[in-house]
Structures are given as C-alpha cells and as structure tokens.
Design a protein around this motif. Structure first.
Motif, mmCIF file in Angstrom:
data_model
loop_
_atom_site.group_PDB
_atom_site.id
_atom_site.type_symbol
_atom_site.label_atom_id
_atom_site.label_comp_id
_atom_site.label_asym_id
_atom_site.label_seq_id
_atom_site.Cartn_x
_atom_site.Cartn_y
_atom_site.Cartn_z
ATOM 1 N N ILE A 119 1.932 13.829 0.876
ATOM 2 C CA ILE A 119 0.751 14.682 0.706
ATOM 3 C C ILE A 119 -0.520 13.840 0.785
ATOM 4 O O ILE A 119 -1.482 14.192 1.486
ATOM 5 C CB ILE A 119 0.827 15.423 -0.643
ATOM 6 C CG1 ILE A 119 1.985 16.434 -0.634
ATOM 7 C CG2 ILE A 119 -0.493 16.130 -0.940
ATOM 8 C CD1 ILE A 119 2.281 17.027 -1.996
ATOM 9 N N LYS A 120 -0.529 12.717 0.079
ATOM 10 C CA LYS A 120 -1.705 11.838 0.043
ATOM 11 C C LYS A 120 -2.085 11.369 1.448
ATOM 12 O O LYS A 120 -3.249 11.481 1.874
ATOM 13 C CB LYS A 120 -1.418 10.637 -0.862
ATOM 14 C CG LYS A 120 -2.507 9.569 -0.883
ATOM 15 C CD LYS A 120 -2.096 8.423 -1.810
ATOM 16 C CE LYS A 120 -3.185 7.355 -1.897
ATOM 17 N NZ LYS A 120 -3.311 6.587 -0.632
ATOM 18 N N HIS A 121 -1.121 10.837 2.182
ATOM 19 C CA HIS A 121 -1.436 10.232 3.481
ATOM 20 C C HIS A 121 -1.739 11.284 4.546
ATOM 21 O O HIS A 121 -2.579 11.043 5.432
ATOM 22 C CB HIS A 121 -0.299 9.310 3.906
ATOM 23 C CG HIS A 121 -0.193 8.073 3.065
ATOM 24 N ND1 HIS A 121 -1.189 7.129 3.014
ATOM 25 C CD2 HIS A 121 0.780 7.639 2.225
ATOM 26 C CE1 HIS A 121 -0.845 6.159 2.198
ATOM 27 N NE2 HIS A 121 0.355 6.448 1.693
ATOM 28 N N ILE A 122 -1.087 12.442 4.462
ATOM 29 C CA ILE A 122 -1.405 13.511 5.408
ATOM 30 C C ILE A 122 -2.842 13.992 5.200
ATOM 31 O O ILE A 122 -3.591 14.211 6.150
ATOM 32 C CB ILE A 122 -0.385 14.659 5.283
ATOM 33 C CG1 ILE A 122 0.975 14.211 5.827
ATOM 34 C CG2 ILE A 122 -0.872 15.910 6.023
ATOM 35 C CD1 ILE A 122 2.109 15.164 5.522
ATOM 36 N N ARG A 123 -3.229 14.127 3.951
ATOM 37 C CA ARG A 123 -4.609 14.536 3.667
ATOM 38 C C ARG A 123 -5.601 13.471 4.130
ATOM 39 O O ARG A 123 -6.647 13.787 4.720
ATOM 40 C CB ARG A 123 -4.759 14.820 2.177
ATOM 41 C CG ARG A 123 -4.136 16.152 1.760
ATOM 42 C CD ARG A 123 -4.166 16.348 0.253
ATOM 43 N NE ARG A 123 -3.752 17.725 -0.089
ATOM 44 C CZ ARG A 123 -3.352 18.106 -1.296
ATOM 45 N NH1 ARG A 123 -3.294 17.216 -2.287
ATOM 46 N NH2 ARG A 123 -3.010 19.357 -1.516
ATOM 47 N N GLU A 124 -5.288 12.210 3.865
ATOM 48 C CA GLU A 124 -6.197 11.135 4.260
ATOM 49 C C GLU A 124 -6.317 11.014 5.778
ATOM 50 O O GLU A 124 -7.327 10.522 6.282
ATOM 51 C CB GLU A 124 -5.731 9.811 3.662
ATOM 52 C CG GLU A 124 -5.930 9.725 2.146
ATOM 53 C CD GLU A 124 -5.404 8.438 1.550
ATOM 54 O OE1 GLU A 124 -4.734 7.680 2.287
ATOM 55 O OE2 GLU A 124 -5.662 8.190 0.360
ATOM 56 N N ALA A 125 -5.293 11.467 6.488
ATOM 57 C CA ALA A 125 -5.332 11.438 7.954
ATOM 58 C C ALA A 125 -6.124 12.611 8.525
ATOM 59 O O ALA A 125 -6.272 12.721 9.750
ATOM 60 C CB ALA A 125 -3.908 11.440 8.511
#
Length: 453
Positions: A119-125
């Motif tokens: 969730i964190k990395h998808i949002r940051e992308a």
C-alpha cells in the motif's frame, strides 16, 4: 559480478531455448529491432503443455511489498496487457487480461508487513487511487463468498482495482503469433526442437545440439527453459526447480461461487491465492510455498516431474491436507466439494526471488534468462524488453538486479508472499519412499472431506 556483454552484431543468429513466457517475450522484443535472425527451439507445440505459463490463469498485480522494482515493471506492463486486449478484440478473440481487482487479506484487523509495504509503495508511486482499504463488513458486503474467511479472522483487506488475472495460455498464443508475424523462426518437436546440449569449443558456445543429433550454429544462445534450466546447464546453486501446488474445484450451480459476479483475485497468508470462477465453472486455488523437489539420481538436481511424462500424477498428500485445512477456514464451502483437478506446477527458483538474466560467467556467447521464482507470467508483455537490453549489453537497473550474483546471509530469502520463507527449510522430495506425505493423492483422496448434504 558484472552482467556486461558485447552486443551481438547486426545480422547475428540468436537461438532461444524455450518457448515459455521468458523465451517468447524475449524473441518478440528482439524481433522488434529488425536486425537479428531469431530462432526458438522447444520440445513441444505452443503452448507447451507442461510449462508453468500454460494454465487457465495467472495473477497480474503490481503489489510487491518492498520490492519496488517489480512494482514498477508491472506498472509499465499493464498498458501493454490492455493493448493486447484491444488487438484481440479487433480480431474477434477473447481478452487475455481481466481487470477484476485483487483482494489482499490480513488477519485480526492488522495488515501484514507485506500488505502495508505494498500500500505504501503503490501510493508513493502515484497510484494511490487504485487502492481501496476494506473492513470485514466491506469485504462481505462486496464479496459475500468471503464471509467464512472474514468470520475466521481474515477481517482486514485492501483491494487493488487495477489488478486481475491473465488467461495465460491464450496470452502465450498471442505473443507467439506476434513473433511469427515478425519473422521469428520456430523449431518445435520432441526430436528436432528438443535441446540436448550446448555445442561448444572449449568455453566458447557455437550453438546447440538437439535430440536428433543435429547441430544448430548461432552467434548467441539464450537459455530460457524455465524450471528445466538448472537441469540443462551447470549453474551451481543459482537456480532450483521446485514444484508448487494447484487445485481446481467445480462448484455446483447452487454454490455461492456460481452466483457471485465480479469476483476478484485474492491472496491470503500463508501463501494461498485464488481466482474468480471461470466461465467453464472452474475455481482455482494455488499455494506459493517452498514446494517440492524431484531430484534426479545422476546428480541430485531437481528437475520437473509433470503430467506429460507422469500422466497419473496429482499432488502430494501433504499438500492436499494443507489445502483442506486452510480452505476449511477461508472457503468452508469447498469442504463438500471434490478436487476436480490438481497438478504440480514448476518454478525456476533463484536464491532471492529475483530473475536470473545474465551472461554465463564461464561460457562465451550464452545468456541465462530464467529464475521466474513463481512470478514471471504477469510480466509477459514487458520482461522480454528488459532481457533484450541485457542481450545487447546495456547496463540497467534490471541487468544489475537480475545479474549473476552471490546471495548469502539475510538476503537469501524467498519473497514475502511465500509460505515457509526461511532458507533454512528445504522442499520435500516428491514420491519419497521414506515419507508417505510426499506420495501422490489417489482419486479417493481427492474426494470431499465432508459429505454432500
């Protein structure tokens, strides 16, 4: 170790051994350059019956925890999956990608580390819009067939709305057709297309020899033989073939699975995942785990044992017990269902779950393109483009991540979605005479554990 290699001169003949996902994707990517003579060899017709890529479905997801490079590769590949659907629609063919969404389950109201990182990395992308967090009530309201799972503790999840699944056999046919249209040449069959050994002078590879004893000269050889790779070429401990478990059910018309529309792909600890029921009424569940070996007596190398050569093979009794135990909580409805079909699906496991795409350090003119580690098919439209860059000697993020490498210590671990991740554990040997749990299930074993009422 450096993965650098001099690029093949224009006009070079390149032989690719293996017509699965990596082999065909690479052949197509190289054909787009319009400067090489590309040949693909395999022992059977396409889609290869016992290749991992030959299946009714594979997950297509960008959710990779902290492995952001795989996430970015999938973000790059998704538009191509959608383009392929347009190409097929124009020809009156069914889609190869189905954007059903994927639900990633956690237990006891707390996200797993893997889900939280995804969730964190998808949002940051910049893709936070594709994530929808779900409470237990949300899950049941949206997808009532998960009611049992929620009641048994799988009560927190998130939905990735861009994810889904691919019709993997049809996708293989689609890229094969694209290869043929681009002039890639194929040699297929149990004798004329079956790789027997490298043809070499000293450490210099000059081509391959097939089972019919014919020598095929080339300027470059790419071994993309999936889980067979480690049994064909000496790679030390870089790759190992492991057998993973797949089962199908055929729910009756009265089942909730037959009534719920818009079913998503799903994943839940420990390592289980599954798919929407198909139009043919098949409900597929699989396990991403340490798996099983099939060690040959000559050298102890694990090599695939499939239903092509062992027609009556099913799955080990231990695996069936694990499936029944998990599904009794997650999909209790399946307890009254016979296992309709089962098989062992083979991975080419690397030590760290990254692909192995690199020149062989001790042989000239040969590149290994393998190590799918159970997550290669989703990248079919795009992985060949990255492999082609490595073939041409480009230094990229992928050439470094997928290069010939030493893995030790804490980095030597399978990906975080896999059950039994520790490298201290070892897969069991299939059909071990000293371990009844590794015997293949009989038809009686595959019957329902609870009587149908």
């Amino acid at each position: 170790m450096s993965s650098y290699i001099l690029p093949p001169p224009s006009g070079s003949k390149i032989i690719i051994v293996g017509a699965g996902a990596f082999g065909l994707s690479t052949a197509y990517a190289l054909s787009l350059k319009n400067k090489y003579e590309i040949w693909v060899f395999d022992r059977d017709q396409i889609p290869i019956p016992d290749a991992a890529s030959t299946d009714i479905s594979k997950v297509v997801r960008m959710d990779y925890g902290a492995a952001t490079q795989n996430m970015q590769l999938m973000i790059e590949g998704l538009p191509i999956w959608k383009q392929w659907n347009k190409e097929r629609k124009a020809k009156g063919k069914t889609p190869v990608f189905y954007k059903t969404g994927a639900v990633f389950f956690s237990q006891n109201n707390k996200y797993t580390d893997y889900s939280a990182a995804s969730i964190k990395h998808i949002r940051e992308a910049g893709y936070g819009h594709v994530i929808e967090e779900l409470t237990g009530k949300d899950i049941v309201d949206r997808f009532p067939h998960f009611k049992g799972a929620v009641e048994n503790g799988y009560n927190l999840a998130y939905l990735n709305k861009e994810a889904g699944w691919c019709d993997s056999s049809e996708a293989i046919k689609h890229i094969y057709e694209k290869c043929v249209n681009n002039g890639v040449r194929f040699v297929l069959g149990p004798n004329i297309g079956c790789f027997e050994k490298l043809y070499q002078q000293g450490n210099k590879v000059l081509g391959i020899q097939t089972k019919d004893q014919k020598i095929h000269y080339s300027d470059r050889v790419i071994i993309a033989a999936g889980p067979w790779t480690a049994g064909l070429i000496d790679l030390g401990d870089k790759l190992t073939a492991t057998g993973q478990i797949v089962v199908h059910f055929k729910p009756p018309a009265s089942s909730i699975f037959s009534q719920i529309k818009n079913q998503p792909v799903w994943s839940a600890d420990p390592g289980f995942y599954g798919f929407p029921m198909t139009s043919e009424g098949k409900l597929k569940v699989a396990l991403h785990s340490l798996g099983y070996y099939n060690q040959r007596t000559s050298d102890g190398k694990s090599v695939p044992r499939t239903q092509v050569t062992h027609r009556n093979d099913t799955i080990p009794i231990k695996a069936l017990k694990e499936f029944r135990e998990f599904l009794s909580k997650f999909f209790p409805q399946t307890s009254t269902m016979d296992v309709h079909y089962s098989r062992v699906c083979w991975y080419s496991d690397s030590q760290d779950s990254n692909f192995l795409v690199a020149p062989h350090p001790n042989l000239e003119n040969i590149i290994i393109a393998s190590g799918d580690s159970g997550h290669g098919m989703k990248f079919l439209p795009v992985v060949g483009l990255k492999i082609a860059q490595i073939v041409e000697g480009l230094d990229t993020d992928y050439s470094r991540a997928w290069g010939w490498r030493e893995v030790n210590g804490s980095s030597a671990a399978f990906d975080a979605m896999r059950a039994g991740k520790s490298v201290d554990l070892k897969p069991l040997q299939l059909e071990d005479p000293n371990n009844d749990e590794t015997r293949m299930c009989t038809a009686t074993d595959l019957k329902a554990t609870i009587s149908k009422l």
